[in-house]
Design a protein around this motif. Sequence first.
Motif, PDB file in Angstrom:
ATOM      1  N   TRP A  72      20.443 -11.999  38.636  1.00  0.00           N
ATOM      2  CA  TRP A  72      20.979 -11.231  40.104  1.00  0.00           C
ATOM      3  C   TRP A  72      21.274  -9.672  40.230  1.00  0.00           C
ATOM      4  CZ3 TRP A  72      26.172 -12.749  43.260  1.00  0.00           C
ATOM      5  CH2 TRP A  72      25.627 -11.892  44.385  1.00  0.00           C
ATOM      6  N   ALA A  73      21.956  -9.658  38.943  1.00  0.00           N
ATOM      7  CA  ALA A  73      21.989  -8.209  38.527  1.00  0.00           C
ATOM      8  C   ALA A  73      21.179  -7.743  38.305  1.00  0.00           C
ATOM      9  CB  ALA A  73      23.133  -8.230  37.352  1.00  0.00           C
ATOM     10  N   TYR A  74      19.759  -8.676  37.661  1.00  0.00           N
ATOM     11  CA  TYR A  74      19.256  -7.626  37.344  1.00  0.00           C
ATOM     12  C   TYR A  74      18.209  -6.456  38.214  1.00  0.00           C
ATOM     13  CZ  TYR A  74      14.233  -6.053  35.787  1.00  0.00           C
ATOM     14  OH  TYR A  74      13.073  -6.033  34.446  1.00  0.00           O
ATOM     15  N   TRP A  75      17.592  -8.063  39.708  1.00  0.00           N
ATOM     16  CA  TRP A  75      17.091  -7.473  40.607  1.00  0.00           C
ATOM     17  C   TRP A  75      17.240  -6.364  41.284  1.00  0.00           C
ATOM     18  CZ3 TRP A  75      12.749  -9.921  39.893  1.00  0.00           C
ATOM     19  CH2 TRP A  75      11.620  -9.655  40.841  1.00  0.00           C
ATOM     20  N   LYS A  76      19.160  -6.598  41.293  1.00  0.00           N
ATOM     21  CA  LYS A  76      19.107  -5.734  42.304  1.00  0.00           C
ATOM     22  C   LYS A  76      19.687  -4.593  41.089  1.00  0.00           C
ATOM     23  CE  LYS A  76      20.087  -8.241  45.605  1.00  0.00           C
ATOM     24  NZ  LYS A  76      19.538  -7.588  47.508  1.00  0.00           N
ATOM     25  N   LYS A  77      19.621  -4.095  40.990  1.00  0.00           N
ATOM     26  CA  LYS A  77      19.626  -2.376  39.637  1.00  0.00           C
ATOM     27  C   LYS A  77      20.955  -3.125  39.439  1.00  0.00           C
ATOM     28  CE  LYS A  77      15.683  -0.141  41.412  1.00  0.00           C
ATOM     29  NZ  LYS A  77      15.159  -0.911  42.490  1.00  0.00           N
ATOM     30  N   GLY A  78      21.738  -3.457  38.978  1.00  0.00           N
ATOM     31  CA  GLY A  78      22.772  -3.756  37.961  1.00  0.00           C
ATOM     32  C   GLY A  78      24.315  -3.666  39.107  1.00  0.00           C
ATOM     33  N   ARG A  79      23.604  -4.250  40.568  1.00  0.00           N
ATOM     34  CA  ARG A  79      24.628  -4.149  41.276  1.00  0.00           C
ATOM     35  C   ARG A  79      24.655  -5.241  42.329  1.00  0.00           C
ATOM     36  NH1 ARG A  79      26.362   1.276  43.315  1.00  0.00           N
ATOM     37  NH2 ARG A  79      27.651   0.063  45.257  1.00  0.00           N
ATOM     38  N   PHE A  80      26.106  -6.265  42.207  1.00  0.00           N
ATOM     39  CA  PHE A  80      25.938  -7.401  42.372  1.00  0.00           C
ATOM     40  C   PHE A  80      25.735  -7.192  44.784  1.00  0.00           C
ATOM     41  CE2 PHE A  80      27.563  -8.184  38.920  1.00  0.00           C
ATOM     42  CZ  PHE A  80      26.791  -9.855  38.497  1.00  0.00           C
ATOM     43  N   PHE A  81      25.841  -5.667  44.684  1.00  0.00           N
ATOM     44  CA  PHE A  81      27.106  -6.280  46.282  1.00  0.00           C
ATOM     45  C   PHE A  81      26.441  -3.846  46.620  1.00  0.00           C
ATOM     46  CE2 PHE A  81      29.500  -9.551  45.833  1.00  0.00           C
ATOM     47  CZ  PHE A  81      28.670 -10.120  46.307  1.00  0.00           C
ATOM     48  N   VAL A  82      26.193  -4.248  47.611  1.00  0.00           N
ATOM     49  CA  VAL A  82      25.580  -2.989  48.174  1.00  0.00           C
ATOM     50  C   VAL A  82      26.891  -1.841  48.008  1.00  0.00           C
ATOM     51  CG1 VAL A  82      24.775  -0.851  50.517  1.00  0.00           C
ATOM     52  CG2 VAL A  82      23.734  -3.332  49.547  1.00  0.00           C
ATOM     53  N   SER A  83      27.887  -2.500  48.351  1.00  0.00           N
ATOM     54  CA  SER A  83      29.337  -1.974  48.897  1.00  0.00           C
ATOM     55  C   SER A  83      30.130  -1.135  47.612  1.00  0.00           C
ATOM     56  CB  SER A  83      30.666  -3.181  49.903  1.00  0.00           C
ATOM     57  OG  SER A  83      31.426  -1.889  49.319  1.00  0.00           O
ATOM     58  N   ARG A  84      30.256  -0.626  47.103  1.00  0.00           N
ATOM     59  CA  ARG A  84      31.172  -0.316  45.843  1.00  0.00           C
ATOM     60  C   ARG A  84      32.309  -0.685  45.175  1.00  0.00           C
ATOM     61  NH1 ARG A  84      30.939   5.773  43.354  1.00  0.00           N
ATOM     62  NH2 ARG A  84      28.778   5.202  42.865  1.00  0.00           N
ATOM     63  N   ARG A  85      33.375  -1.122  46.678  1.00  0.00           N
ATOM     64  CA  ARG A  85      34.570  -2.295  46.251  1.00  0.00           C
ATOM     65  C   ARG A  85      34.031  -3.130  46.181  1.00  0.00           C
ATOM     66  NH1 ARG A  85      38.064  -4.990  49.369  1.00  0.00           N
ATOM     67  NH2 ARG A  85      39.709  -4.716  49.168  1.00  0.00           N
ATOM     68  N   ASN A  86      33.266  -4.322  47.089  1.00  0.00           N
ATOM     69  CA  ASN A  86      32.345  -5.189  46.683  1.00  0.00           C
ATOM     70  C   ASN A  86      31.926  -5.734  45.350  1.00  0.00           C
ATOM     71  OD1 ASN A  86      33.683  -5.920  49.220  1.00  0.00           O
ATOM     72  ND2 ASN A  86      31.547  -6.324  50.022  1.00  0.00           N
ATOM     73  N   ASN A  87      31.266  -5.048  44.989  1.00  0.00           N
ATOM     74  CA  ASN A  87      30.831  -4.738  43.560  1.00  0.00           C
ATOM     75  C   ASN A  87      31.517  -5.182  42.368  1.00  0.00           C
ATOM     76  OD1 ASN A  87      27.746  -5.403  42.853  1.00  0.00           O
ATOM     77  ND2 ASN A  87      28.754  -3.160  41.140  1.00  0.00           N
ATOM     78  N   ALA A  88      32.715  -3.996  42.595  1.00  0.00           N
ATOM     79  CA  ALA A  88      33.856  -3.434  42.202  1.00  0.00           C
ATOM     80  C   ALA A  88      34.922  -5.048  41.558  1.00  0.00           C
ATOM     81  CB  ALA A  88      34.661  -2.763  42.115  1.00  0.00           C
ATOM     82  N   VAL A  89      35.230  -5.510  42.754  1.00  0.00           N
ATOM     83  CA  VAL A  89      35.533  -6.588  43.120  1.00  0.00           C
ATOM     84  C   VAL A  89      35.016  -8.317  42.442  1.00  0.00           C
ATOM     85  CG1 VAL A  89      36.428  -8.337  44.923  1.00  0.00           C
ATOM     86  CG2 VAL A  89      37.101  -6.017  45.110  1.00  0.00           C
ATOM     87  N   PHE A  90      33.822  -8.339  42.780  1.00  0.00           N
ATOM     88  CA  PHE A  90      33.298  -9.229  42.179  1.00  0.00           C
ATOM     89  C   PHE A  90      32.939  -9.320  40.727  1.00  0.00           C
ATOM     90  CE2 PHE A  90      29.016 -11.379  41.665  1.00  0.00           C
ATOM     91  CZ  PHE A  90      29.527 -12.949  41.512  1.00  0.00           C
TER      92      PHE A  90
END
Length: 135
Positions: A72-90
């Motif tokens: 999932w991280a690879y497919w999304k280019k290292g980001r799980f979510f679009v929101s930077r905050r959600n990505n950092a929390v996750f």
Amino acid sequence: MKTTIKKALTGLLLIAGVIYLLDRGCVFYHLTGVPCPGCGMTRAHLAAMQLDFQTAFLMHPLWPVTVPLLGWAYWKKGRFFVSRRNNAVFTGMLVVVYLGVYLVRLCLLFPDTPPMQFDTGALLPSVYQWLRKII
């Protein structure tokens, strides 16, 4: 379509490279003698591929989660979510879960139960033993 094939081939090459490097052994383990947080992950996946799920969970309880998360991280280019905050929390939650499982495994299995065995022949323990002899 071409980017999908490129991503799939890159992913397969990445997996092959990781397997090649892991075949050499864990650098952290061979340096410190203490298993790393991912210790047993390769053995867990190999056991799962042989449909031995009990051994897979004994080797590393997070084995079924790791590959989908990395994919999932690879497919999304290292980001799980679009929101930077959600990505950092996750990402922070993942770190806490993996380190928590690591600490529990160290408390319950270390130093003599596979895969959480202590390696007395590792570099730092060997240096420590050598220093104890000369001091």
